[in-house]
Design an enzyme around this catalytic site. Sequence first.
Site, mmCIF file in Angstrom:
data_model
loop_
_atom_site.group_PDB
_atom_site.id
_atom_site.type_symbol
_atom_site.label_atom_id
_atom_site.label_comp_id
_atom_site.label_asym_id
_atom_site.label_seq_id
_atom_site.Cartn_x
_atom_site.Cartn_y
_atom_site.Cartn_z
ATOM 1 C CG ASP A 34 -5.171 9.289 5.729
ATOM 2 O OD1 ASP A 34 -5.143 9.592 6.932
ATOM 3 O OD2 ASP A 34 -5.467 10.115 4.846
ATOM 4 N NE ARG A 79 -3.621 7.863 -9.667
ATOM 5 C CZ ARG A 79 -4.149 7.379 -8.546
ATOM 6 N NH1 ARG A 79 -3.362 6.878 -7.624
ATOM 7 N NH2 ARG A 79 -5.454 7.408 -8.345
ATOM 8 C CD GLU A 100 -2.984 1.114 0.382
ATOM 9 O OE1 GLU A 100 -2.686 1.173 -0.819
ATOM 10 O OE2 GLU A 100 -4.148 1.129 0.791
ATOM 11 C CG ASP A 101 -0.687 4.607 -2.038
ATOM 12 O OD1 ASP A 101 -1.436 4.073 -1.200
ATOM 13 O OD2 ASP A 101 -1.129 5.315 -2.965
ATOM 14 C CE LYS A 137 -2.013 11.273 5.541
ATOM 15 N NZ LYS A 137 -2.943 12.085 4.719
ATOM 16 C CG PHE A 197 -4.273 15.659 0.218
ATOM 17 C CD1 PHE A 197 -5.030 14.504 0.295
ATOM 18 C CD2 PHE A 197 -3.941 16.153 -1.030
ATOM 19 C CE1 PHE A 197 -5.462 13.855 -0.847
ATOM 20 C CE2 PHE A 197 -4.372 15.512 -2.193
ATOM 21 C CZ PHE A 197 -5.130 14.359 -2.090
ATOM 22 C CB VAL A 198 1.326 13.419 0.745
ATOM 23 C CG1 VAL A 198 1.871 14.145 1.961
ATOM 24 C CG2 VAL A 198 0.765 12.069 1.154
ATOM 25 C CG ASP A 249 -5.174 10.462 -7.091
ATOM 26 O OD1 ASP A 249 -6.207 10.922 -7.598
ATOM 27 O OD2 ASP A 249 -5.202 9.609 -6.168
#
Length: 182
Positions: A103, A165, A99-100, A131, A152-153, A159
């Site tokens: 959150d 992206r 997973e990127d 996060k 928010f990144v 994206d």
Amino acid sequence: MLDRDIENVMISENEIAEIVKKLGKDISEEYNDKFPIILGLLKGCVPFMADLLKQLDIHLEIAFMNVSSYHGGMESTGEVKIDMDLGAPVKDRHVLIAEDIVDSGRTIQSVVELLKYRGAKTVKVVTLMDKPDGRVIDFVPEYIGKTIPKAFVVGYGLDYQEKYRNLPYVGTLKPKIYMTEE
């Protein structure tokens, strides 16, 4: 061109490479003899998963799911939606979700529960970014590249309205970008 929309770089391209190398080493040690399924959650996982796979010195199977709770915005909607399910059976298999970012925890927790329900032997999560200040449920990934503050990144798979992206680093957008589009 895209760089001009970025307020600050949170994780540089070089730092990402170092993080991914370390994660690859740790995962290779744990999954040495397990033939896991590395499951990417589309679309954000693509750069991270591609780089991570190159660092894994193990036999593995690759699978993907398209799961989302953002639906184009800046905050999780709370509704987890599966647009594309994985085709590989997970019963009695070790599954490692790539997973990127973790959150709110809603999406990843839903996927973990689904895979366990389907009979996976183990389900663990590797994330480039964690996060924890954004969590709405109690969830801690097993492998964490870097813990980041609540912001928010974008970039390196993440994206804003399907843009950014392809940045080779992770950064925050200048407020004028999302203030003018709302």
